[in-house]
Design an enzyme around this catalytic site. Structure first.
Site, PDB file in Angstrom:
ATOM      1  N   THR A 182       1.275 -38.302   4.613  1.00  0.00           N
ATOM      2  CA  THR A 182       0.571 -39.019   3.542  1.00  0.00           C
ATOM      3  C   THR A 182       1.087 -38.658   2.152  1.00  0.00           C
ATOM      4  O   THR A 182       0.485 -39.061   1.147  1.00  0.00           O
ATOM      5  CB  THR A 182      -0.933 -38.713   3.615  1.00  0.00           C
ATOM      6  OG1 THR A 182      -1.105 -37.293   3.671  1.00  0.00           O
ATOM      7  CG2 THR A 182      -1.601 -39.347   4.823  1.00  0.00           C
ATOM      8  N   ALA A 211       4.330 -33.177  15.691  1.00  0.00           N
ATOM      9  CA  ALA A 211       5.388 -32.943  14.697  1.00  0.00           C
ATOM     10  C   ALA A 211       5.254 -31.540  14.107  1.00  0.00           C
ATOM     11  O   ALA A 211       4.189 -30.927  14.193  1.00  0.00           O
ATOM     12  CB  ALA A 211       5.266 -33.988  13.592  1.00  0.00           C
ATOM     13  N   THR A 233       9.066 -42.374  12.539  1.00  0.00           N
ATOM     14  CA  THR A 233       9.036 -43.760  13.035  1.00  0.00           C
ATOM     15  C   THR A 233      10.203 -43.997  13.990  1.00  0.00           C
ATOM     16  O   THR A 233      10.061 -44.647  15.029  1.00  0.00           O
ATOM     17  CB  THR A 233       9.104 -44.731  11.838  1.00  0.00           C
ATOM     18  OG1 THR A 233       7.902 -44.558  11.077  1.00  0.00           O
ATOM     19  CG2 THR A 233       9.213 -46.178  12.285  1.00  0.00           C
ATOM     20  N   LYS A 256       3.230 -30.887  24.033  1.00  0.00           N
ATOM     21  CA  LYS A 256       4.563 -30.425  23.620  1.00  0.00           C
ATOM     22  C   LYS A 256       4.598 -30.466  22.100  1.00  0.00           C
ATOM     23  O   LYS A 256       4.599 -31.532  21.496  1.00  0.00           O
ATOM     24  CB  LYS A 256       5.668 -31.330  24.179  1.00  0.00           C
ATOM     25  CG  LYS A 256       7.043 -30.741  23.923  1.00  0.00           C
ATOM     26  CD  LYS A 256       8.146 -31.771  23.863  1.00  0.00           C
ATOM     27  CE  LYS A 256       8.426 -32.280  22.482  1.00  0.00           C
ATOM     28  NZ  LYS A 256       8.874 -31.286  21.497  1.00  0.00           N
ATOM     29  N   GLY A 261      10.020 -34.286  25.760  1.00  0.00           N
ATOM     30  CA  GLY A 261       9.367 -35.466  25.190  1.00  0.00           C
ATOM     31  C   GLY A 261       9.763 -36.729  25.942  1.00  0.00           C
ATOM     32  O   GLY A 261       8.920 -37.586  26.239  1.00  0.00           O
ATOM     33  N   GLU A 278       1.415 -42.056  15.819  1.00  0.00           N
ATOM     34  CA  GLU A 278       1.131 -41.631  14.438  1.00  0.00           C
ATOM     35  C   GLU A 278       2.477 -41.360  13.803  1.00  0.00           C
ATOM     36  O   GLU A 278       3.039 -40.271  13.962  1.00  0.00           O
ATOM     37  CB  GLU A 278       0.307 -40.342  14.428  1.00  0.00           C
ATOM     38  CG  GLU A 278      -1.064 -40.459  15.055  1.00  0.00           C
ATOM     39  CD  GLU A 278      -2.104 -41.002  14.087  1.00  0.00           C
ATOM     40  OE1 GLU A 278      -1.724 -41.487  13.007  1.00  0.00           O
ATOM     41  OE2 GLU A 278      -3.293 -40.942  14.433  1.00  0.00           O
ATOM     42  N   LEU A 279       3.016 -42.329  13.065  1.00  0.00           N
ATOM     43  CA  LEU A 279       4.412 -42.239  12.634  1.00  0.00           C
ATOM     44  C   LEU A 279       4.516 -42.066  11.119  1.00  0.00           C
ATOM     45  O   LEU A 279       3.551 -41.753  10.457  1.00  0.00           O
ATOM     46  CB  LEU A 279       5.154 -43.485  13.129  1.00  0.00           C
ATOM     47  CG  LEU A 279       4.936 -43.810  14.617  1.00  0.00           C
ATOM     48  CD1 LEU A 279       5.721 -45.039  15.029  1.00  0.00           C
ATOM     49  CD2 LEU A 279       5.294 -42.633  15.499  1.00  0.00           C
ATOM     50  N   GLY A 314       5.083 -38.199  14.887  1.00  0.00           N
ATOM     51  CA  GLY A 314       6.424 -37.839  14.432  1.00  0.00           C
ATOM     52  C   GLY A 314       7.030 -38.983  13.656  1.00  0.00           C
ATOM     53  O   GLY A 314       6.322 -39.871  13.168  1.00  0.00           O
ATOM     54  N   ALA A 322      -7.022 -36.703   4.513  1.00  0.00           N
ATOM     55  CA  ALA A 322      -7.981 -37.674   5.035  1.00  0.00           C
ATOM     56  C   ALA A 322      -9.071 -36.916   5.759  1.00  0.00           C
ATOM     57  O   ALA A 322      -8.845 -35.822   6.265  1.00  0.00           O
ATOM     58  CB  ALA A 322      -7.287 -38.633   5.996  1.00  0.00           C
TER      59      ALA A 322
HETATM   60  P1  NAD Z   1      10.285 -35.920  14.809  1.00  0.00           P
HETATM   61  O1  NAD Z   1      10.119 -37.375  15.108  1.00  0.00           O
HETATM   62  O2  NAD Z   1      11.635 -35.406  14.567  1.00  0.00           O
HETATM   63  O3  NAD Z   1       9.672 -35.047  16.020  1.00  0.00           O
HETATM   64  C1  NAD Z   1       8.338 -35.222  16.472  1.00  0.00           C
HETATM   65  C2  NAD Z   1       8.223 -34.730  17.903  1.00  0.00           C
HETATM   66  O4  NAD Z   1       8.990 -35.583  18.754  1.00  0.00           O
HETATM   67  C3  NAD Z   1       8.750 -33.324  18.139  1.00  0.00           C
HETATM   68  O5  NAD Z   1       7.855 -32.644  19.006  1.00  0.00           O
HETATM   69  C4  NAD Z   1      10.078 -33.572  18.830  1.00  0.00           C
HETATM   70  O6  NAD Z   1      10.480 -32.519  19.676  1.00  0.00           O
HETATM   71  C5  NAD Z   1       9.774 -34.810  19.647  1.00  0.00           C
HETATM   72  N1  NAD Z   1      10.922 -35.623  20.045  1.00  0.00           N
HETATM   73  C6  NAD Z   1      12.154 -35.682  19.496  1.00  0.00           C
HETATM   74  N2  NAD Z   1      12.914 -36.595  20.138  1.00  0.00           N
HETATM   75  C7  NAD Z   1      12.139 -37.129  21.109  1.00  0.00           C
HETATM   76  C8  NAD Z   1      12.341 -38.144  22.101  1.00  0.00           C
HETATM   77  N3  NAD Z   1      13.498 -38.804  22.197  1.00  0.00           N
HETATM   78  N4  NAD Z   1      11.327 -38.449  22.934  1.00  0.00           N
HETATM   79  C9  NAD Z   1      10.120 -37.824  22.815  1.00  0.00           C
HETATM   80  N5  NAD Z   1       9.871 -36.856  21.909  1.00  0.00           N
HETATM   81  C10 NAD Z   1      10.860 -36.515  21.057  1.00  0.00           C
HETATM   82  O7  NAD Z   1       9.299 -35.619  13.562  1.00  0.00           O
HETATM   83  P2  NAD Z   1       9.159 -34.294  12.693  1.00  0.00           P
HETATM   84  O8  NAD Z   1      10.360 -34.109  11.827  1.00  0.00           O
HETATM   85  O9  NAD Z   1       8.735 -33.148  13.567  1.00  0.00           O
HETATM   86  O10 NAD Z   1       7.894 -34.658  11.786  1.00  0.00           O
HETATM   87  C11 NAD Z   1       7.959 -35.399  10.590  1.00  0.00           C
HETATM   88  C12 NAD Z   1       7.606 -36.872  10.803  1.00  0.00           C
HETATM   89  O11 NAD Z   1       6.322 -36.999  11.423  1.00  0.00           O
HETATM   90  C13 NAD Z   1       7.503 -37.632   9.482  1.00  0.00           C
HETATM   91  O12 NAD Z   1       8.078 -38.911   9.652  1.00  0.00           O
HETATM   92  C14 NAD Z   1       5.998 -37.741   9.255  1.00  0.00           C
HETATM   93  O13 NAD Z   1       5.599 -38.833   8.440  1.00  0.00           O
HETATM   94  C15 NAD Z   1       5.500 -37.916  10.672  1.00  0.00           C
HETATM   95  N6  NAD Z   1       4.092 -37.527  10.798  1.00  0.00           N
HETATM   96  C16 NAD Z   1       3.158 -38.520  10.909  1.00  0.00           C
HETATM   97  C17 NAD Z   1       1.808 -38.203  10.972  1.00  0.00           C
HETATM   98  C18 NAD Z   1       0.758 -39.287  11.082  1.00  0.00           C
HETATM   99  O14 NAD Z   1      -0.388 -38.958  11.385  1.00  0.00           O
HETATM  100  N7  NAD Z   1       1.090 -40.556  10.873  1.00  0.00           N
HETATM  101  C19 NAD Z   1       1.403 -36.851  10.938  1.00  0.00           C
HETATM  102  C20 NAD Z   1       2.389 -35.852  10.846  1.00  0.00           C
HETATM  103  C21 NAD Z   1       3.741 -36.209  10.775  1.00  0.00           C
END
Ligand code: NAD
Length: 479
Positions: A330, A192, A275, A217, A257, A295-296, A273, A430
């Site tokens: 978090t 993300a 959820t 990626k 992705g 990790e959502l 990324g 963390a």
């Molecule tokens: P996002 O879900 O928009 O994108 C994450 C990744 O997924 C990017 O690399 C994107 O290019 C890719 N992606 C997009 N569509 C896809 C598909 N259909 N198939 C495969 N890959 C695809 O998330 P974001 O806006 O970059 O990040 C923010 C989110 O990430 C928040 O919800 C945050 O809570 C979460 N996050 C969670 C953790 C954790 O450890 N739980 C850590 C960091 C961020």
């Protein structure tokens, strides 16, 4: 107070994309990389236009995109991304690299990861600055992210000498029953934008000592961090005469992705990324019975009991709510205050607080990825715990209390249902020593401690008959 977030800026940027694109195409000298204030970018090996695919050689046949600094809207530099055919060749080369990498003894792989940690130490400040200007977090946090990768390298080096199996007593005479762990193959990492380096660091350092190769990626909006990081890792691999595709990179968007999720050559897909996207990725990987590590999103609450130390609460909640512009998984999104401590004037950044909504309002149950916190008034700690648990997500949670009863209720079977359960510290942040990740819609997360490496390897239960006979029970009692 103005809080600049990467996603908001990117949206704003898209409105005036044409104008900026025209300007930058004509006057690339206005890229930040050509401004002497940002000379550290060239020290990281970046150029005006950077190739975004690495499998031992740098290439890229996809779209050229511009990476924007979210604090001023200026173009940092350009990236020629990969397309799906670049990805396909990358994964083939990474698979081939695995046949060499998996043969190295684990402590030797650990030595390579140790060198990567040292190389990162040498670039700590410039790389941290790049994280800061490309993602938008403050400089100490940018540097902190790189430091986290360095710490994980140290951790992985230790693991590389402790990847143990097991020997169990066999019921059958003349037999040995073994448990042995072997590397998986190519591990895909999709990360993300908000942690553009630490998430990769976590996955790659551990996967590498386990004997897996890694294909990364990153997010479309932070490609320069991916490229600069991969250059550092690739340099170490080259100095050790190892194939660069041990740490391959394919910058790109959802098309890459999706290809990774559907690809049987990706033996484990680690996705970080939202959820919403993580669910699609999880289903796609499951369709081919692949392994995934998700990790959502989080929707994290701090509970403040009536006996809490309010000075601690204020300091902790402020950073937890608005630190990193509210863009941590978090980040505290719900403050559940005992009714006796509700009125606390002046404690918060006014535009980020929403009060008056019911605890189960759909807005409160969603992760809005911005510095917004919902304040909810609870009658009791028990009611607060039930609200903490009623959201779909289960990442991080905190209670502030001085009462031992409250603490043990909170960490017990009827307490918080989150993966991270804190007492008198906020939800964000963390340590690498513990497992990181969440329950329910947060997707599961990473193991840690003595089990950290097991997600990156496959287990074989091995029975060896070293006698000359087949025991009578063979094929009758055993499944
Ligand atoms: P996002 O879900 O928009 O994108 C994450 C990744 O997924 C990017 O690399 C994107 O290019 C890719 N992606 C997009 N569509 C896809 C598909 N259909 N198939 C495969 N890959 C695809 O998330 P974001 O806006 O970059 O990040 C923010 C989110 O990430 C928040 O919800 C945050 O809570 C979460 N996050 C969670 C953790 C954790 O450890 N739980 C850590 C960091 C961020």
């Amino acid at each position: 107070m103005h809080i600049i977030t990467k996603s908001v800026t990117v949206k704003l940027f898209s409105l005036c994309k044409q104008r900026i694109a025209t300007r930058t195409m004509v006057v690339s000298t206005q890229f930040l990389i050509n401004d002497s204030t940002y000379s550290f970018l060239k020290d990281l090996g970046l150029k005006e236009t950077n190739l975004g695919v690495f499998d031992g050689t740098w290439k890229g046949s996809g779209q050229v995109i511009q990476s924007i600094c979210p604090s001023n809207g200026k173009v940092i530099a350009e990236v020629k991304q990969g397309n799906v055919s670049d990805y396909q060749s990358c994964v083939e080369v990474s698979k081939f690299a695995w046949s060499i990498w998996a043969e190295l003894p684990a402590p030797r792989r650990g030595e390579i990861v140790r060198q990567i940690g040292d190389a990162l130490r040498n670039k700590l400040v410039p790389l941290g600055k790049l994280v800061s200007i490309e993602m938008g977090k403050i400089l100490p946090e940018g540097i902190g992210e790189v430091q986290e990768y360095i710490d994980i390298c140290d951790y992985a080096v230790g693991l590389s000498r402790t990847l143990a199996g097991a020997i169990y007593p066999s019921e059958r005479p003349g037999h040995v029953l073994l448990e042995k762990w072997n590397p998986l193959g190519v591990v895909g990492v999709i990360s993300a934008f908000n942690f553009p380096i630490a998430v990769y660091g976590w996955n790659s350092a551990i996967a590498m000592v386990c004997g897996d190769t890694v294909l990364w990626k990153g997010a479309e909006t932070t490609p320069l961090v991916s490229i600069a990081t991969t250059k550092i890792v690739a340099d170490v691999l080259e100095k050790n005469n190892l194939p660069g595709a041990v740490a391959a990179l394919c910058c790109g968007g959802a098309d890459i992705g999706k290809a990774m999720a559907a690809d049987e050559k990706i033996k484990l897909l680690s996705f970080t990324g939202s959820t919403h996207i993580g669910q699609q990725v999880g289903v796609e990987v499951q369709k081919r019975f692949g392994k995934h590590l998700l990790e959502l999103g989080g929707n994290n609450a701090i509970i403040v009991a009536d006996d809490a130390d309010l000075n601690m609460v204020v300091q902790a909640a402020l950073f937890a709510c608005v630190g990193t512009a509210g863009q941590r998984c978090t980040t505290t999104r719900r403050l559940i205050l005992h009714k006796k401590v509700l009125d606390k004037p002046g404690f918060f950044v006014e535009p980020t607080i929403v009060s008056g909504l019911k605890h189960d309002n759909p807005l409160v149950h969603n992760e809005c990825f911005a510095p917004i916190v919902y304040v909810l008034k609870a009658e009791s700690v028990q009611e607060a715990i039930s609200w903490n648990n009623e959201v779909p997500q289960g990442l991080s949670s905190s209670i502030f209390t001085q009462s031992i009863e409250n603490i043990f209720e909170w960490i017990g079977p009827k307490g918080s249902d989150c993966g991270i359960v804190n007492v008198n510290i906020p939800t964000s942040g963390a340590e690498i020593g513990g497992a990181f990740g969440g329950e329910k819609a947060t997707g599961g997360g990473r193991e840690s401690g003595s089990d950290a490496w097991k997600q990156y390897m496959r287990r074989s239960t091995i029975t060896i008959n070293h006698s000359k006979e087949l025991p009578l029970a063979q094929g009758i009692k055993f499944e």
